[in-house]
Motif scaffolding. Sequence first.
Motif: not given
Lengths: 101, 204
Positions: B19-23, B27-28, B31-32, B34-35, B185
């Motif tokens: 994963s480019p985000f290392a999660v 979890k990704l 985060w999406v 949350i954004i 989170l």
Amino acid sequence: MLRDWSEVRYGVYWRTWFLLLVLTLMMVLLDQASMSRIVLVWILLAAMLMKASLIGAYFMHLRFEKLNLVLMVVVEILLTAAALFFLIAPDGIRILERSQR
Amino acid sequence: MAEATENVAPLGWSSETSSPFAVSWNKLMMWVFIITDGLLFAGFLAGYGFVRLSSPVWPDQMAVFHISFIALMTFVLISSSATMATAVGAALQGKRPTVARFLLLTVLGGLIFLGMQAYEWTSLIREGARLYSNPWGVPQFSSFFFLITGFHETHVLTGVMILSIIAGRWLKGRCSAEGVVLAGLYWHFVDLVWVFIFTLFYLI
């Protein structure tokens, strides 16, 4: 990245909590002090961003995440929010000026 | 052939390492969420800023709110975030009883915050504040107050429900550490939003 999280000691969380409390208390006390409004607003905004950074970095563990994720979150939320405000703010000031003529 | 399959990323990534985000995906996606949810509040606060700038007068918050009470609410929410962070740390270290204890403390903090916010709403409504009018001369003041704090309260209530479910599942051994991390989170996001509301709406 989870293995990095597990290395974090609980003390970090409670130090963050203490800093957040100190900043909150400072903001409330300054808000009641007599000082220049502009200076007060800038101090409050700076303290707000410091508190947000502490929560993001330590409670949400962004400090231990890959830079890609950190940039995605910070850039998208903060820059978009700031751009949104600064794009509509001039219209708000124009409305105020027109109402005062 | 195996190399060709690996090069299909990012759409085809299946593990944390690629994963480019290392999660993880879970979890990704949190985060999406949350954004996008953060941008919803950003829109509310930008709209509020616009109205503040265009209004010749604005009620003095010190006269309307009991700032010390609001500071106490902030203390409760920040403390609940610290207990949540401790629960997450304990979950990742496999300390099961500690996780349950701190999750329940976080739920308690959320419930206290909800009660305090309900008390504040009740006080203002008794003073005559309504969605479209209020005794302080600027109708938008109470509109934004109920809108912004109301949306935040909904998030706190949702968080309390999520954490209660997670705590119950954790006690039965049916919840992974990542479940606690994701709930954490969300809870910290609720705290983060309050930092902005407290400063921009109550203090400035």
